[in-house]
Design a protein around this motif. Structure first.
Motif, mmCIF file in Angstrom:
data_model
loop_
_atom_site.group_PDB
_atom_site.id
_atom_site.type_symbol
_atom_site.label_atom_id
_atom_site.label_comp_id
_atom_site.label_asym_id
_atom_site.label_seq_id
_atom_site.Cartn_x
_atom_site.Cartn_y
_atom_site.Cartn_z
ATOM 1 N N ALA A 43 -15.117 4.566 -9.734
ATOM 2 C CA ALA A 43 -14.705 5.578 -8.764
ATOM 3 C C ALA A 43 -13.182 5.649 -8.646
ATOM 4 C CB ALA A 43 -15.331 5.282 -7.403
ATOM 5 N N MET A 44 -12.501 4.529 -8.914
ATOM 6 C CA MET A 44 -11.038 4.514 -8.878
ATOM 7 C C MET A 44 -10.451 5.016 -10.198
ATOM 8 S SD MET A 44 -9.845 1.212 -6.614
ATOM 9 C CE MET A 44 -10.419 -0.049 -7.731
ATOM 10 N N GLY A 45 -11.323 5.241 -11.188
ATOM 11 C CA GLY A 45 -10.858 5.764 -12.464
ATOM 12 C C GLY A 45 -10.642 4.704 -13.533
ATOM 13 N N TYR A 46 -11.304 3.563 -13.394
ATOM 14 C CA TYR A 46 -11.158 2.463 -14.347
ATOM 15 C C TYR A 46 -12.525 1.990 -14.806
ATOM 16 C CZ TYR A 46 -6.440 2.361 -12.553
ATOM 17 O OH TYR A 46 -5.179 2.730 -12.191
ATOM 18 N N ARG A 47 -12.532 1.268 -15.920
ATOM 19 C CA ARG A 47 -13.763 0.656 -16.375
ATOM 20 C C ARG A 47 -13.472 -0.791 -16.740
ATOM 21 N NH1 ARG A 47 -14.149 4.358 -21.494
ATOM 22 N NH2 ARG A 47 -12.295 3.647 -22.574
ATOM 23 N N LEU A 48 -14.498 -1.571 -16.650
ATOM 24 C CA LEU A 48 -14.382 -2.977 -17.017
ATOM 25 C C LEU A 48 -14.715 -3.099 -18.492
ATOM 26 C CD1 LEU A 48 -16.262 -4.486 -13.948
ATOM 27 C CD2 LEU A 48 -13.798 -4.368 -14.306
ATOM 28 N N THR A 49 -13.779 -3.610 -19.258
ATOM 29 C CA THR A 49 -14.008 -3.770 -20.689
ATOM 30 C C THR A 49 -13.604 -5.180 -21.105
ATOM 31 O OG1 THR A 49 -11.798 -2.945 -21.230
ATOM 32 C CG2 THR A 49 -13.592 -1.339 -21.217
ATOM 33 N N PRO A 50 -14.347 -5.753 -22.045
ATOM 34 C CA PRO A 50 -13.995 -7.099 -22.500
ATOM 35 C C PRO A 50 -12.774 -7.061 -23.416
ATOM 36 C CG PRO A 50 -15.882 -6.291 -23.706
ATOM 37 C CD PRO A 50 -15.566 -5.255 -22.664
ATOM 38 N N ALA B 69 -8.000 0.246 -3.316
ATOM 39 C CA ALA B 69 -9.069 1.082 -2.753
ATOM 40 C C ALA B 69 -8.546 1.851 -1.543
ATOM 41 C CB ALA B 69 -10.273 0.221 -2.368
ATOM 42 N N ARG B 70 -7.731 1.199 -0.713
ATOM 43 C CA ARG B 70 -7.146 1.906 0.433
ATOM 44 C C ARG B 70 -6.198 3.001 -0.039
ATOM 45 N NH1 ARG B 70 -6.586 -3.421 2.755
ATOM 46 N NH2 ARG B 70 -4.379 -3.298 2.248
ATOM 47 N N VAL B 71 -5.429 2.734 -1.085
ATOM 48 C CA VAL B 71 -4.517 3.743 -1.631
ATOM 49 C C VAL B 71 -5.316 4.936 -2.142
ATOM 50 C CG1 VAL B 71 -2.896 4.233 -3.515
ATOM 51 C CG2 VAL B 71 -2.668 2.108 -2.204
ATOM 52 N N LYS B 72 -6.410 4.667 -2.856
ATOM 53 C CA LYS B 72 -7.235 5.735 -3.438
ATOM 54 C C LYS B 72 -8.073 6.452 -2.378
ATOM 55 C CE LYS B 72 -6.508 4.952 -7.947
ATOM 56 N NZ LYS B 72 -6.204 5.938 -8.963
ATOM 57 N N GLU C 214 0.837 -1.204 0.000
ATOM 58 C CA GLU C 214 0.000 0.000 0.000
ATOM 59 C C GLU C 214 0.873 1.256 0.000
ATOM 60 O OE1 GLU C 214 -3.345 2.001 2.896
ATOM 61 O OE2 GLU C 214 -3.120 -0.183 2.906
ATOM 62 N N GLU C 215 1.893 1.263 0.814
ATOM 63 C CA GLU C 215 2.801 2.417 0.866
ATOM 64 C C GLU C 215 3.517 2.601 -0.469
ATOM 65 O OE1 GLU C 215 6.962 3.619 3.038
ATOM 66 O OE2 GLU C 215 5.505 2.467 4.205
ATOM 67 N N TYR C 216 3.928 1.499 -1.085
ATOM 68 C CA TYR C 216 4.614 1.576 -2.368
ATOM 69 C C TYR C 216 3.717 2.246 -3.416
ATOM 70 C CZ TYR C 216 6.884 0.367 -6.709
ATOM 71 O OH TYR C 216 7.476 0.442 -7.944
ATOM 72 N N TYR C 217 2.469 1.808 -3.518
ATOM 73 C CA TYR C 217 1.575 2.369 -4.537
ATOM 74 C C TYR C 217 1.132 3.783 -4.204
ATOM 75 C CZ TYR C 217 1.839 -1.949 -7.031
ATOM 76 O OH TYR C 217 2.326 -3.017 -7.736
#
Length: 109
Positions: A93-100, A53-56, A15-18
């Motif tokens: 919410a984290m800035g990503y989307r699920l795409t196939p 999620a904790r990082v964000k 977590e600290e690294y990211y």
């Protein structure tokens, strides 16, 4: 008096690294989903999402998704069984989307 050592867990170190290298989160999540595609290990994927999620910031994600902080933590727990809508909302919410992504299937006779 002997001073107690405070040990950090691997999760804390990661977590600290990211937090210090946010530009590497994209690759980390891509790898987590690639591994999930191979082995379908849901607890491992949820663990990766929980750490990011904790990082964000879980509170910020809760506010943006409309899911309670506790709800996000429960959904991403090792025993979590989140709805698709919850994962999609958290990822957005984290800035990503699920795409196939199409892949070549090797059919076994």
């Amino acid at each position: 008096m002997v001073k107690k050592r405070a040990y950090r867990t691997l999760d804390n170190v990661s977590e600290e690294y990211y937090r210090n290298h946010p530009d590497e989160i994209d690759g980390y999540l891509a790898t987590a989903f690639e591994e999930y595609a191979k082995d379908a290990c849901t607890p491992a994927l949820l663990s990766s999402l929980r750490m990011i999620a904790r990082v964000k910031g879980v509170s910020a994600l809760a506010q943006e998704t409309g899911i309670t902080r506790n709800g996000i933590q429960k959904a991403l727990s090792e025993q979590g069984n989140p709805k698709f809508e919850s994962i999609n909302a958290i990822m957005n919410a984290m800035g990503y989307r699920l795409t196939p992504e199409k892949f070549d299937r090797v059919d076994v006779p």
